[in-house]
Design a protein around this motif. Structure first.
Motif, PDB file in Angstrom:
ATOM      1  N   PRO A   6      -6.635 -31.754  -1.599  1.00 32.40           N
ATOM      2  CA  PRO A   6      -5.510 -32.240  -0.802  1.00 32.40           C
ATOM      3  C   PRO A   6      -5.130 -31.353   0.377  1.00 32.40           C
ATOM      4  CG  PRO A   6      -4.729 -31.269  -2.848  1.00 32.40           C
ATOM      5  CD  PRO A   6      -6.228 -31.309  -2.942  1.00 32.40           C
ATOM      6  N   SER A   7      -5.637 -30.139   0.430  1.00 34.92           N
ATOM      7  CA  SER A   7      -5.334 -29.252   1.551  1.00 34.92           C
ATOM      8  C   SER A   7      -6.057 -29.723   2.800  1.00 34.92           C
ATOM      9  CB  SER A   7      -5.765 -27.820   1.222  1.00 34.92           C
ATOM     10  OG  SER A   7      -5.783 -27.020   2.389  1.00 34.92           O
ATOM     11  N   GLY A   8      -5.307 -29.988   3.866  1.00 28.19           N
ATOM     12  CA  GLY A   8      -5.922 -30.431   5.112  1.00 28.19           C
ATOM     13  C   GLY A   8      -6.874 -29.402   5.687  1.00 28.19           C
ATOM     14  N   SER A   9      -6.422 -28.150   5.742  1.00 23.70           N
ATOM     15  CA  SER A   9      -7.274 -27.094   6.290  1.00 23.70           C
ATOM     16  C   SER A   9      -8.482 -26.861   5.398  1.00 23.70           C
ATOM     17  CB  SER A   9      -6.468 -25.799   6.447  1.00 23.70           C
ATOM     18  OG  SER A   9      -5.840 -25.439   5.231  1.00 23.70           O
ATOM     19  N   GLY A  10      -8.276 -26.934   4.072  1.00 20.75           N
ATOM     20  CA  GLY A  10      -9.392 -26.758   3.153  1.00 20.75           C
ATOM     21  C   GLY A  10     -10.404 -27.879   3.261  1.00 20.75           C
ATOM     22  N   GLN A  11      -9.919 -29.111   3.409  1.00 17.36           N
ATOM     23  CA  GLN A  11     -10.827 -30.243   3.543  1.00 17.36           C
ATOM     24  C   GLN A  11     -11.601 -30.161   4.851  1.00 17.36           C
ATOM     25  OE1 GLN A  11      -9.016 -34.097   2.972  1.00 17.36           O
ATOM     26  NE2 GLN A  11     -10.819 -35.193   3.698  1.00 17.36           N
ATOM     27  N   ALA A  12     -10.928 -29.717   5.908  1.00 20.80           N
ATOM     28  CA  ALA A  12     -11.619 -29.567   7.195  1.00 20.80           C
ATOM     29  C   ALA A  12     -12.743 -28.552   7.081  1.00 20.80           C
ATOM     30  CB  ALA A  12     -10.626 -29.138   8.271  1.00 20.80           C
ATOM     31  N   ALA A  13     -12.429 -27.421   6.441  1.00 16.26           N
ATOM     32  CA  ALA A  13     -13.435 -26.371   6.295  1.00 16.26           C
ATOM     33  C   ALA A  13     -14.571 -26.801   5.386  1.00 16.26           C
ATOM     34  CB  ALA A  13     -12.777 -25.097   5.745  1.00 16.26           C
ATOM     35  N   LEU A  14     -14.279 -27.672   4.424  1.00 19.97           N
ATOM     36  CA  LEU A  14     -15.297 -28.109   3.480  1.00 19.97           C
ATOM     37  C   LEU A  14     -16.196 -29.196   4.054  1.00 19.97           C
ATOM     38  CD1 LEU A  14     -16.496 -28.210   0.593  1.00 19.97           C
ATOM     39  CD2 LEU A  14     -14.706 -29.866   0.031  1.00 19.97           C
ATOM     40  N   THR A  15     -15.600 -30.169   4.746  1.00 20.02           N
ATOM     41  CA  THR A  15     -16.367 -31.355   5.144  1.00 20.02           C
ATOM     42  C   THR A  15     -16.901 -31.343   6.569  1.00 20.02           C
ATOM     43  OG1 THR A  15     -14.375 -32.567   5.845  1.00 20.02           O
ATOM     44  CG2 THR A  15     -15.026 -32.763   3.535  1.00 20.02           C
ATOM     45  N   MET A  16     -16.172 -30.741   7.495  1.00 15.77           N
ATOM     46  CA  MET A  16     -16.579 -30.873   8.900  1.00 15.77           C
ATOM     47  C   MET A  16     -17.924 -30.224   9.224  1.00 15.77           C
ATOM     48  SD  MET A  16     -14.603 -32.991  10.110  1.00 15.77           S
ATOM     49  CE  MET A  16     -15.519 -32.997  11.648  1.00 15.77           C
ATOM     50  N   PRO A  17     -18.301 -29.106   8.578  1.00 13.28           N
ATOM     51  CA  PRO A  17     -19.640 -28.577   8.860  1.00 13.28           C
ATOM     52  C   PRO A  17     -20.749 -29.570   8.505  1.00 13.28           C
ATOM     53  CG  PRO A  17     -18.300 -26.909   7.781  1.00 13.28           C
ATOM     54  CD  PRO A  17     -17.538 -28.203   7.701  1.00 13.28           C
ATOM     55  N   ILE A  18     -20.460 -30.503   7.596  1.00 10.87           N
ATOM     56  CA  ILE A  18     -21.438 -31.532   7.237  1.00 10.87           C
ATOM     57  C   ILE A  18     -21.248 -32.779   8.097  1.00 10.87           C
ATOM     58  CG2 ILE A  18     -22.212 -33.081   5.396  1.00 10.87           C
ATOM     59  CD1 ILE A  18     -21.488 -30.920   3.397  1.00 10.87           C
ATOM     60  N   GLY A  64     -17.967 -45.731   6.650  1.00 10.08           N
ATOM     61  CA  GLY A  64     -18.401 -44.926   5.515  1.00 10.08           C
ATOM     62  C   GLY A  64     -17.865 -43.510   5.574  1.00 10.08           C
ATOM     63  N   MET A  65     -17.846 -42.912   6.764  1.00  4.11           N
ATOM     64  CA  MET A  65     -17.325 -41.557   6.925  1.00  4.11           C
ATOM     65  C   MET A  65     -15.829 -41.513   6.613  1.00  4.11           C
ATOM     66  SD  MET A  65     -19.389 -40.581  10.430  1.00  4.11           S
ATOM     67  CE  MET A  65     -18.877 -38.865  10.479  1.00  4.11           C
ATOM     68  N   TYR A  66     -15.115 -42.532   7.058  1.00  2.15           N
ATOM     69  CA  TYR A  66     -13.670 -42.601   6.828  1.00  2.15           C
ATOM     70  C   TYR A  66     -13.356 -42.742   5.337  1.00  2.15           C
ATOM     71  CZ  TYR A  66      -8.919 -44.613   7.110  1.00  2.15           C
ATOM     72  OH  TYR A  66      -7.580 -44.879   6.952  1.00  2.15           O
ATOM     73  N   LEU A  67     -14.076 -43.622   4.660  1.00  2.00           N
ATOM     74  CA  LEU A  67     -13.851 -43.821   3.227  1.00  2.00           C
ATOM     75  C   LEU A  67     -14.228 -42.578   2.431  1.00  2.00           C
ATOM     76  CD1 LEU A  67     -15.153 -47.488   2.798  1.00  2.00           C
ATOM     77  CD2 LEU A  67     -12.784 -46.707   2.994  1.00  2.00           C
ATOM     78  N   LEU A  68     -15.304 -41.902   2.844  1.00  2.00           N
ATOM     79  CA  LEU A  68     -15.717 -40.679   2.160  1.00  2.00           C
ATOM     80  C   LEU A  68     -14.648 -39.603   2.276  1.00  2.00           C
ATOM     81  CD1 LEU A  68     -17.851 -39.005   0.681  1.00  2.00           C
ATOM     82  CD2 LEU A  68     -18.856 -38.447   2.908  1.00  2.00           C
ATOM     83  N   GLN A  69     -14.076 -39.437   3.457  1.00  4.25           N
ATOM     84  CA  GLN A  69     -13.021 -38.445   3.648  1.00  4.25           C
ATOM     85  C   GLN A  69     -11.788 -38.797   2.813  1.00  4.25           C
ATOM     86  OE1 GLN A  69     -13.283 -35.635   4.976  1.00  4.25           O
ATOM     87  NE2 GLN A  69     -14.465 -35.610   6.866  1.00  4.25           N
ATOM     88  N   SER A  70     -11.501 -40.082   2.662  1.00  2.67           N
ATOM     89  CA  SER A  70     -10.344 -40.501   1.867  1.00  2.67           C
ATOM     90  C   SER A  70     -10.521 -40.115   0.404  1.00  2.67           C
ATOM     91  CB  SER A  70     -10.147 -42.018   1.985  1.00  2.67           C
ATOM     92  OG  SER A  70      -9.897 -42.401   3.321  1.00  2.67           O
TER      93      SER A  70
END
Length: 468
Positions: free
Chosen positions: A376-388, A363-369
Motif C-alpha cells: 500500500p505504500s505509494g513510494s514503496g510500490q513505485a520503487a518496486l514496480t517502476m523499474p520493471i 493490463g498495466m493499470y490492472l496489475l498496478q491495482s
C-alpha cells in the motif's frame, strides 16, 4: 501541532488481521531469491537514448544461470537502500519540512479560521475543505498528516447538521483525490518519474485535468450523501453519540501564519518554474524544501532547537515509508543480480505484446491495482514496480509517462478502501467507523474512480502522453 480532544481521546484499537508491509516485502524478497533458482536467466540489450537506458526490443537471449546466494540475499537490503538513497533522503527532507510547517501552527489555524467563517454557510464546507485537502495531497503527498484534522472536521460536520461519515470523508477522500491524481506528488509521481527517467513532474497538464474530474465526482458523492443526512439524521452515522460534546479548535489565523502560507505557496511556484526552466531534479527540489523549512521556521518564530525537533519529528514520521523504498529496491537488486528481471519482462511483454497498446495499458493499470493491495505504500510500490514497468512500456509501445500514470492512479484509489492501508485504518479508528460500514458506503465512488482511471490511461496512450 496541537491535537484536538477528539484525536487524543480516540480509543487505540488494534487493527484486526493487520498486515505488516515489511513482512510482505521480505516474503517477496525471499520469493525473488528462490525465483533465481527456478526461472531461466536471460537479458536484453540496452542502449542509451537521450541519456536514458532503454531496452532494445527483440534482443532477449538466455544466459548462464546465476542464482543469488544466501549472502547475496542478506546483503541485498543494504544494497537496495544504497541504490535508493537519493529517494530515501528526499522523502525524509520533505517530511521534515512538513514537520516544521506543522509546528508553526499555521495549518491548524487556517482550518480553524476557515471553519468558523463557514459556520453559517454549511453548503460550502464540503467543496472548500475537500479542495484544501486535495491540494495537499496533490502538491505535498499528504496522507498520514491528515489524521490530526479529523478532530476538527468531524465535530464541525456534526455541528452543521451532517454526520461522522461526512467529516471523515472530507478529510480522507479529499486528500485521496490529490494523492491519486498526483499533480506534483513527490512520493508517487516524483519518485516514479525519477525511476522511469522522465523529467520531474512532466505531464502536469493532463494530471490537472484528471484532478478536476476526480475532485468534482468525489465532491458530488460526499455532498449528495451529506444533504440526505441533513434532511434525515436517521440516515447518517454518528458513532453512538461519540462526538456529541466534541468542540472544534479555536485558533486564530495570525499575521505570521498568513506569511507562512504565502511562503508555502511561493515555494511551489518556484519549484514549478525551476523544474520547467532549469530541469531541476531530486537534489534541487530537496534543497528548495530545506530552504522553505528554514524560512517558515523564522517567520513562524520557532527557535533553532524547536525547528530541529520539528524537522526530526516530521522526518521520523516518514522513516517507515523511506525504509520501505530501500527494502522494495532490494527485490529489484535480487532479480537483477540473478538475471531474471529481464526474463520476467520478456514473459510479461509476450503476454500482451500482440495486443493493441490501448489494451496493453489496461493490463498495466490492472496489475498496478492488484500490487497496491499488497504494497500500500505509494513510494514503496513505485520503487518496486517502476523499474520493471518502464522498460516493459518501451517493449509494448506504451509511453513511459502513461506507465507512470497507470501506477499513480491505481496506487491512490485503493488508499481509502484497502484494509492494508495503515493511515486509512487509523483514520477509521479515530472516527469510530467500522471498516465494513465505510467500505459498503464508499464502494460506488471507488468503482467510479477506478473507471475514470481506466479511461484516463487509455486516453493517455491514444494521445501519446509524454514526453516519451
Amino acid at each position: 501541532m496541537g491535537q484536538s480532544n477528539l484525536a487524543v481521546n480516540a480509543p487505540q484499537k488494534k487493527k484486526a488481521r493487520e498486515i505488516n508491509v515489511f513482512v510482505l516485502l521480505l516474503i517477496v524478497l525471499l520469493v525473488a531469491a528462490v525465483s533465481t533458482y527456478v526461472l531461466p536467466s536471460g537479458e536484453y540489450t540496452r542502449q542509451d537514448v537521450n541519456g536514458r537506458s532503454v531496452v532494445v526490443p527483440d534482443t532477449y537471449k538466455a544466459i548462464e544461470a546465476s542464482p543469488v546466494s544466501l549472502m547475496g540475499l542478506i546483503g541485498s537490503i543494504h544494497t537496495g537502500m544504497v541504490e535508493a538513497s537519493s529517494i530515501i533522503f528526499f522523502v525524509l527532507i520533505i517530511g521534515g519540512t512538513f514537520g516544521i510547517l506543522t509546528a508553526t501552527g499555521t495549518i491548524e489555524a487556517f482550518i480553524s479560521t476557515l471553519s468558523r467563517k463557514l459556520a453559517n454557510q454549511e453548503k460550502w464546507l464540503i467543496p472548500i475543505m475537500m479542495l484544501f485537502f486535495a491540494l495537499g495531497g496533490a502538491l505535498m503527498g499528504m496522507a498520514e498528516e491528515t489524521l490530526a484534522y479529523l478532530g476538527i472536521m468531524i465535530p464541525l460536520a456534526i455541528a452543521l447538521g451532517f454526520d461522522v461519515m461526512t467529516g471523515t470523508a472530507i478529510v480522507l477522500i479529499g486528500a485521496s483525490v490529490g494523492f491519486t491524481t498526483a499533480v506534483m506528488n513527490p512520493f508517487t509521481v516524483g519518485i516514479a518519474q525519477g525511476i522511469a527517467q522522465l523529467p520531474p513532474f512532466s505531464g502536469m497538464g493532463y494530471r490537472i485535468v484528471l484532478f478536476v474530474v476526480m475532485y468534482l465526482v468525489s465532491v458530488f458523492f460526499v455532498y449528495r450523501y451529506a444533504m440526505k443526512v441533513k434532511r434525515d439524521r436517521g440516515y447518517g452515522f454518528f458513532a453512538d453519540g461519540k462526538y456529541d460534546k466534541a468542540e472544534t479548535a479555536n485558533v486564530k489565523l495570525e499575521t505570521r501564519h498568513k506569511i507562512v502560507l504565502g511562503c508555502f505557496l511561493l515555494n511551489f511556484v518556484v519549484l514549478a518554474y525551476g523544474v520547467v526552466k532549469f530541469e531541476w531534479f531530486i537534489t534541487e527540489i530537496a534543497g528548495l524544501f530545506t530552504l522553505l523549512g528554514i524560512v517558515i521556521a523564522i517567520v513562524g518564530k520557532l527557535s533553532p532547537g524547536e525547528t530541529v525537533n520539528a524537522f526530526m519529528k516530521g522526518a521520523s514520521g516518514l522513516i517507515s515509508g523511506a525504509l520501505i523504498i530501500g527494502v522494495a529496491r532490494a527485490i529489484v537488486v535480487i532479480l537483477t543480480n540473478g538475471h531474471v528481471i529481464d526474463t520476467i519482462l520478456y514473459n510479461a511483454s509476450s503476454a500482451i505484446h500482440h495486443l493493441p497498446p490501448s489494451l496493453s495499458v489496461v493490463g498495466m493499470y490492472l496489475l498496478q491495482s492488484v500490487i497496491h493491495l499488497i504494497v500500500p505504500s505509494g513510494s514503496g510500490q513505485a520503487a518496486l514496480t517502476m523499474p520493471i514497468m518502464a522498460p516493459l512500456a518501451d517493449l509494448v509501445g506504451v509511453t513511459r509517462q502513461t506507465a507512470v500514470l497507470c501506477f499513480s492512479m491505481a496506487d491512490g484509489i485503493g488508499n481509502i478502501i484497502f484494509p492494508t492501508s495503515g493511515y486509512f485504518m487509523a483514520g477509521l479508528a479515530i472516527a469510530g467507523i467500522p471498516w465494513s460500514r465505510w467500505a459498503k458506503w464508499i464502494l460506488p465512488l471507488i468503482l467510479t474512480q477506478y473507471a475514470i482511471g481506466l479511461v484516463a490511461v487509455i486516453v493517455a496512450q491514444l494521445i501519446g502522453y509524454g514526453p516519451f
